[in-house]
Design a protein around this motif. Structure first.
Motif, PDB file in Angstrom:
ATOM      1  N   PHE A  89       7.168   2.484  -1.123  1.00  0.00           N
ATOM      2  CA  PHE A  89       6.265   1.727  -1.989  1.00  0.00           C
ATOM      3  C   PHE A  89       6.963   1.329  -3.291  1.00  0.00           C
ATOM      4  O   PHE A  89       6.917   0.169  -3.713  1.00  0.00           O
ATOM      5  CB  PHE A  89       5.007   2.559  -2.267  1.00  0.00           C
ATOM      6  N   GLU A 147      -2.013   7.423  -3.877  1.00  0.00           N
ATOM      7  CA  GLU A 147      -1.829   8.041  -5.199  1.00  0.00           C
ATOM      8  C   GLU A 147      -2.316   7.113  -6.310  1.00  0.00           C
ATOM      9  O   GLU A 147      -2.526   5.917  -6.102  1.00  0.00           O
ATOM     10  CB  GLU A 147      -0.343   8.354  -5.409  1.00  0.00           C
ATOM     11  N   GLY A 157      -3.478   4.050  -4.157  1.00  0.00           N
ATOM     12  CA  GLY A 157      -2.341   3.538  -3.393  1.00  0.00           C
ATOM     13  C   GLY A 157      -2.139   2.032  -3.440  1.00  0.00           C
ATOM     14  O   GLY A 157      -1.263   1.515  -2.764  1.00  0.00           O
ATOM     15  N   GLN A 202       8.253   5.970 -13.224  1.00  0.00           N
ATOM     16  CA  GLN A 202       6.998   6.224 -12.521  1.00  0.00           C
ATOM     17  C   GLN A 202       6.287   7.403 -13.174  1.00  0.00           C
ATOM     18  O   GLN A 202       6.925   8.371 -13.585  1.00  0.00           O
ATOM     19  CB  GLN A 202       7.270   6.537 -11.047  1.00  0.00           C
ATOM     20  N   GLN A 224       0.850  -1.196   0.000  1.00  0.00           N
ATOM     21  CA  GLN A 224       0.000   0.000   0.000  1.00  0.00           C
ATOM     22  C   GLN A 224       0.881   1.240   0.000  1.00  0.00           C
ATOM     23  O   GLN A 224       1.822   1.336   0.771  1.00  0.00           O
ATOM     24  CB  GLN A 224      -0.886   0.000   1.246  1.00  0.00           C
ATOM     25  N   ASP A 225       0.563   2.191  -0.875  1.00  0.00           N
ATOM     26  CA  ASP A 225       1.206   3.505  -0.877  1.00  0.00           C
ATOM     27  C   ASP A 225       0.446   4.362   0.133  1.00  0.00           C
ATOM     28  O   ASP A 225      -0.757   4.568  -0.010  1.00  0.00           O
ATOM     29  CB  ASP A 225       1.136   4.115  -2.277  1.00  0.00           C
ATOM     30  N   ASP A 226       1.124   4.848   1.134  1.00  0.00           N
ATOM     31  CA  ASP A 226       0.476   5.615   2.211  1.00  0.00           C
ATOM     32  C   ASP A 226      -0.209   6.884   1.730  1.00  0.00           C
ATOM     33  O   ASP A 226      -1.102   7.402   2.394  1.00  0.00           O
ATOM     34  CB  ASP A 226       1.498   5.955   3.299  1.00  0.00           C
ATOM     35  N   ARG A 227       0.197   7.379   0.562  1.00  0.00           N
ATOM     36  CA  ARG A 227      -0.391   8.630   0.066  1.00  0.00           C
ATOM     37  C   ARG A 227      -1.618   8.398  -0.814  1.00  0.00           C
ATOM     38  O   ARG A 227      -2.195   9.356  -1.320  1.00  0.00           O
ATOM     39  CB  ARG A 227       0.665   9.421  -0.699  1.00  0.00           C
ATOM     40  N   PHE A 235       6.144   8.141  -6.684  1.00  0.00           N
ATOM     41  CA  PHE A 235       5.356   7.564  -5.603  1.00  0.00           C
ATOM     42  C   PHE A 235       6.198   7.575  -4.331  1.00  0.00           C
ATOM     43  O   PHE A 235       7.405   7.855  -4.362  1.00  0.00           O
ATOM     44  CB  PHE A 235       4.946   6.127  -5.935  1.00  0.00           C
ATOM     45  N   ASP A 236       5.568   7.253  -3.214  1.00  0.00           N
ATOM     46  CA  ASP A 236       6.283   7.097  -1.957  1.00  0.00           C
ATOM     47  C   ASP A 236       7.479   6.168  -2.191  1.00  0.00           C
ATOM     48  O   ASP A 236       7.325   5.089  -2.778  1.00  0.00           O
ATOM     49  CB  ASP A 236       5.325   6.515  -0.914  1.00  0.00           C
TER      50      ASP A 236
END
Length: 169
Positions: free
Chosen positions: A125, A88, A162, A111, A83-86, A121-122
């Motif tokens: 991630f 996106e 995300g 990306q 999971q991307d915490d933001r 992205f984070d």
């Protein structure tokens, strides 16, 4: 006199053609070729053929070549629950070479957001998806006329809110 003028005229043209030839030699032979980078690539990864010759994944009718096919990669990824915490949206494409032994190396990451614009992205991630791709060990070597070949492969992870919603191709 006429021949002398012709020779004097031709010398700069020939010199210019020669410098163009030298300038072009610093570029890859084909668009998208991956050159070895000693800072990021594992030194123990070896191509089986010349560095100047690598098939594309689509160069045969067999298409995607992974043990268990793409569904196996999707199963392995789902088990990680990344999971991307933001939260996106966009795409992460990881391109690499599969050698004639089915080993992978020379990974490159691109990306972009959902509008296909450069995006980041984070980091955690992105690093997790890269590590996941590097650890896939079921790649099947391509063969042509009975000879195993190195080839380029890519995975594009479509990210929605995300999470990876799809793996392409």
């Amino acid at each position: 006199m006429r021949n002398l003028l012709l020779i004097l005229f031709m010398i700069p043209l020939l010199a210019n053609c020669q410098s163009e030839k030298n300038a072009l030699s610093k570029y890859a032979a084909n668009v998208g070729d991956i050159a070895f980078n000693e800072d990021t690539d594992r030194s123990n990864f070896k191509r089986c053929l010349s560095d100047d010759f690598t098939f594309q994944y689509y160069n045969d009718l067999k298409g995607f070549q992974y043990k268990g096919e793409k569904i196996e990669i999707e199963r392995k990824l789902a088990a990680l629950n990344l999971q991307d915490d933001r939260n996106e949206n966009g795409y992460i494409t990881i391109r690499f070479i599969v050698n004639c032994e089915g080993k992978t190396g020379m990974f490159r990451v691109q990306q972009m957001n959902e509008n296909y614009q450069k995006f980041a992205f984070d980091k955690k991630f992105g690093d997790q998806l890269l590590k996941f791709t590097e650890n896939l060990d079921g790649w099947i070597p391509k063969e042509y006329e009975g000879r195993k070949l190195d080839y380029y492969q890519y995975l594009t992870f479509k990210i929605e809110n995300g999470k990876v919603s799809e793996i392409l191709p």
